[in-house]
Design an enzyme around this catalytic site. Structure first.
Site, mmCIF file in Angstrom:
data_model
loop_
_atom_site.group_PDB
_atom_site.id
_atom_site.type_symbol
_atom_site.label_atom_id
_atom_site.label_comp_id
_atom_site.label_asym_id
_atom_site.label_seq_id
_atom_site.Cartn_x
_atom_site.Cartn_y
_atom_site.Cartn_z
ATOM 1 N N GLY A 127 1.404 7.410 -11.235
ATOM 2 C CA GLY A 127 0.040 7.928 -11.234
ATOM 3 C C GLY A 127 -0.962 6.843 -10.881
ATOM 4 O O GLY A 127 -1.670 6.341 -11.762
ATOM 5 N N SER A 161 4.314 11.677 -6.288
ATOM 6 C CA SER A 161 5.643 12.105 -5.844
ATOM 7 C C SER A 161 6.505 12.465 -7.039
ATOM 8 O O SER A 161 6.595 11.699 -8.007
ATOM 9 C CB SER A 161 6.334 10.988 -5.050
ATOM 10 O OG SER A 161 5.568 10.634 -3.937
ATOM 11 N N GLU A 245 7.500 -2.128 -4.945
ATOM 12 C CA GLU A 245 7.510 -0.850 -4.221
ATOM 13 C C GLU A 245 7.608 -1.096 -2.708
ATOM 14 O O GLU A 245 8.429 -0.493 -2.028
ATOM 15 C CB GLU A 245 6.224 -0.059 -4.535
ATOM 16 C CG GLU A 245 6.159 1.254 -3.774
ATOM 17 C CD GLU A 245 4.916 2.099 -4.100
ATOM 18 O OE1 GLU A 245 4.035 1.615 -4.841
ATOM 19 O OE2 GLU A 245 4.848 3.235 -3.596
HETATM 20 C C1 LIG Z 1 4.166 11.183 1.062
HETATM 21 C C2 LIG Z 1 3.270 10.403 0.159
HETATM 22 C C3 LIG Z 1 3.692 10.092 -1.121
HETATM 23 C C4 LIG Z 1 2.845 9.410 -1.992
HETATM 24 N N1 LIG Z 1 3.254 9.178 -3.275
HETATM 25 C C5 LIG Z 1 2.402 8.599 -4.154
HETATM 26 C C6 LIG Z 1 2.761 8.464 -5.521
HETATM 27 O O1 LIG Z 1 3.862 8.838 -5.941
HETATM 28 N N2 LIG Z 1 1.861 7.933 -6.376
HETATM 29 C C7 LIG Z 1 0.638 7.496 -5.966
HETATM 30 O O2 LIG Z 1 -0.111 6.998 -6.784
HETATM 31 N N3 LIG Z 1 0.268 7.604 -4.667
HETATM 32 C C8 LIG Z 1 1.122 8.155 -3.757
HETATM 33 N N4 LIG Z 1 0.747 8.300 -2.436
HETATM 34 C C9 LIG Z 1 -0.617 7.932 -2.047
HETATM 35 C C10 LIG Z 1 -0.725 6.748 -1.109
HETATM 36 O O3 LIG Z 1 -0.528 5.536 -1.773
HETATM 37 C C11 LIG Z 1 -2.112 6.839 -0.459
HETATM 38 O O4 LIG Z 1 -2.120 8.010 0.326
HETATM 39 C C12 LIG Z 1 -2.447 5.643 0.401
HETATM 40 O O5 LIG Z 1 -2.633 4.512 -0.383
HETATM 41 C C13 LIG Z 1 -3.692 5.894 1.280
HETATM 42 O O6 LIG Z 1 -4.750 6.346 0.511
HETATM 43 P P1 LIG Z 1 -5.582 7.650 0.940
HETATM 44 O O7 LIG Z 1 -4.607 8.753 1.178
HETATM 45 O O8 LIG Z 1 -6.640 7.879 -0.072
HETATM 46 O O9 LIG Z 1 -6.209 7.320 2.353
HETATM 47 P P2 LIG Z 1 -7.561 6.502 2.617
HETATM 48 O O10 LIG Z 1 -7.626 5.335 1.702
HETATM 49 O O11 LIG Z 1 -8.702 7.449 2.626
HETATM 50 O O12 LIG Z 1 -7.300 5.961 4.076
HETATM 51 C C14 LIG Z 1 -7.484 6.779 5.238
HETATM 52 C C15 LIG Z 1 -7.230 5.925 6.466
HETATM 53 O O13 LIG Z 1 -8.205 4.865 6.536
HETATM 54 C C16 LIG Z 1 -7.548 3.601 6.632
HETATM 55 N N5 LIG Z 1 -8.275 2.604 5.843
HETATM 56 C C17 LIG Z 1 -8.785 2.761 4.604
HETATM 57 N N6 LIG Z 1 -9.368 1.615 4.186
HETATM 58 C C18 LIG Z 1 -9.208 0.707 5.171
HETATM 59 C C19 LIG Z 1 -9.586 -0.671 5.338
HETATM 60 N N7 LIG Z 1 -10.226 -1.343 4.376
HETATM 61 N N8 LIG Z 1 -9.237 -1.301 6.491
HETATM 62 C C20 LIG Z 1 -8.579 -0.627 7.487
HETATM 63 N N9 LIG Z 1 -8.214 0.685 7.393
HETATM 64 C C21 LIG Z 1 -8.520 1.342 6.252
HETATM 65 C C22 LIG Z 1 -6.162 3.814 6.049
HETATM 66 O O14 LIG Z 1 -5.233 2.905 6.597
HETATM 67 C C23 LIG Z 1 -5.857 5.245 6.465
HETATM 68 O O15 LIG Z 1 -5.319 5.267 7.765
HETATM 69 C C24 LIG Z 1 1.572 8.976 -1.546
HETATM 70 C C25 LIG Z 1 1.173 9.265 -0.237
HETATM 71 C C26 LIG Z 1 1.987 9.975 0.604
HETATM 72 C C27 LIG Z 1 1.517 10.283 2.003
#
Ligand SMILES: Cc1cc2nc3c(=O)[nH]c(=O)nc-3n(C[C@H](O)[C@H](O)[C@H](O)COP(=O)(O)OP(=O)(O)OC[C@H]3O[C@@H](n4cnc5c(N)ncnc54)[C@H](O)[C@@H]3O)c2cc1C
Length: 397
Positions: A127, A161, A245
């Site tokens: 989480g 997940s 991780e």
């Molecule tokens: C299949 C899957 C499983 C997952 N499982 C888990 C889980 O079990 N537990 C959990 O806690 N999380 C989980 N996640 C979440 C995952 O860690 C986040 O989706 C990820 O960290 C990106 O965050 P966001 O989705 O909020 O995208 P955002 O942070 O909104 O990013 C959107 C885009 O902007 C880019 N971006 C953002 N900030 C910057 C920056 N400073 N510089 C350059 N580019 C930037 C990112 O690279 C991305 O392409 C999972 C995600 C997926 C897709």
């Protein structure tokens, strides 16, 4: 480090093969080989088998149920397990919260949680992410407020997940909303998923699969003894965990098994009447990929053996980027190799009940779903862009 296999390593390899032949259930390896979807019980069944043998936690110290294997042995086990068609081990218990509890947990937490993880009996989920707090994880808002011997937790997690079959969740919460830096007000809590106030809602991804969820926490009472380490120091433990991780996501054993599958397909498919693997352009792509895969394997072994930077350096981020890129390129080439037969989107083919074979050879059916599935690896565990930021900060500034 010496990267050649010793005679002892080869003895170990045959011990692993014998174990896999005897203990890996055929229905599971059939599912994995056919690229079909695995449910929670499939994953947990294999983990329990490994746990019973004492082989689920290769990198833990032996006193906590680890195997005491050398990096070479870890590599050999990984390689053989994937080649035999074993399901992957879900990382959340053994590779993520386990090392955190070993390093920073109380004696009570170690006694309570480590045996269940090492035996493969207790599924965990992570989480961390929240709506609006993914890349900028330290901005998370889920609040934990002290109430006597408990914390009361309110907030929402997302992309969690396997929350739908997890017994426990390790969770980042905000315990000091007024901290000078947002990283300083975060704590690391262990939450029993059966606690009243927790709701898990599925997110079905566009491939029709269910692995991720939303988790809502409403007035969830968590005993303060479930706080790992010190209050407001959770960010340090989270960074430590993310190193584990990201290293795990590189998935060298899985890459090697998928690469073998690619070779098999390229030997079977024909171009101009000859095996595809003899086509110079395709062969060159395979050669390039094999070089990168070998480099990934060596980098992973350097990491495991402790030569080079430690876990909290740039190494895990390098491994995460290169590992996911290699996984994606293998899936892409597998799809290229089966040509038009990868085109039909056959959702039903992911189901174990599927028994058709009418559209192309059986090995072609899971290629498109696998290709789509690998795309998400760019995002989870921290996106590629964020890993590049970490590497540049660690190495270039
Ligand atoms: C299949 C899957 C499983 C997952 N499982 C888990 C889980 O079990 N537990 C959990 O806690 N999380 C989980 N996640 C979440 C995952 O860690 C986040 O989706 C990820 O960290 C990106 O965050 P966001 O989705 O909020 O995208 P955002 O942070 O909104 O990013 C959107 C885009 O902007 C880019 N971006 C953002 N900030 C910057 C920056 N400073 N510089 C350059 N580019 C930037 C990112 O690279 C991305 O392409 C999972 C995600 C997926 C897709």
């Amino acid at each position: 480090m010496d990267i050649n296999y010793t005679p002892e390593d080869e003895v170990f390899r045959s011990e692993v093969k014998t174990f896999l032949e005897a203990e890996l259930p055929k229905d599971l390896s059939d599912k994995v080989r056919a690229g079909q979807k695995l449910d929670g019980e499939d994953f947990m069944r294999w983990q329990r088998i490994l746990g019973q043998k004492g082989w689920l936690a290769p990198r833990w110290p032996q006193e906590h149920g680890g195997c005491g294997w050398t990096p070479m042995q870890v590599n050999i086990f990984d390689e053989e397990a994937y080649l035999a068609g074993a399901p992957r081990v879900l990382p959340f218990g053994v590779n993520m919260v386990g090392p955190v509890i070993i390093e920073f947990g109380s004696e009570d937490q170690k006694a309570r949680h480590l045996p269940g993880i090492a035996r493969g009996e207790v599924p965990w989920c992570q989480g961390f992410s929240e709506p609006g707090s993914g890349s900028d994880l330290a901005s998370l808002k889920t609040a934990a407020v002290r109430d006597g011997d408990d914390f009361i937790v309110n907030g929402q997690k997302i992309w969690t997940s396997y929350a739908h079959f997890s017994d426990w969740m390790f969770c980042l919460v905000r315990t000091d909303p007024n901290a000078a830096k947002k990283q300083q007000g975060i704590s690391f809590l262990l939450i029993d998923m059966k606690t009243p106030g927790i709701t898990v809602r599925p997110i079905i991804t566009f491939d029709g699969m269910h692995s991720v969820n939303e988790v809502f926490l409403e007035k969830v009472r968590v005993p303060a003894e479930n706080l790992v380490g010190e209050e407001n120091k959770g960010w340090d433990y989270a960074k430590f965990l993310l190193g584990h991780e990201r290293t795990g996501i590189a998935g060298v054993g899985g890459c090697k098994a998928e690469f073998e599958k690619l070779l098999e397909i390229a030997r079977t498919e024909k171009k101009n009447g000859k095996p595809l693997i003899e086509d110079p352009l395709f062969a060159a792509k395979i050669a390039r990929l094999e070089i990168d895969l070998r480099a990934l394997e060596l980098t992973n072994m350097r990491m495991l053996s402790g030569s080079g930077t430690g876990l909290n350096g740039a190494f895990p981020s390098v491994l995460k980027i290169k590992g996911t890129e290699v996984q994606q390129r293998i899936a892409e080439l597998q799809m290229d190799a089966v040509g038009v037969h990868a085109l039909p989107w056959q959702q039903a083919a992911m189901d174990p009940a599927w028994n058709s074979g009418t559209v192309g050879p059986d090995y072609a059916i899971p290629r498109m779903p696998a290709y789509i599935d690998r795309r998400k690896a760019t995002i989870y565990g921290g996106s590629t862009e964020i890993q590049k930021n970490i590497i540049s900060k660690a190495l270039l500034s």
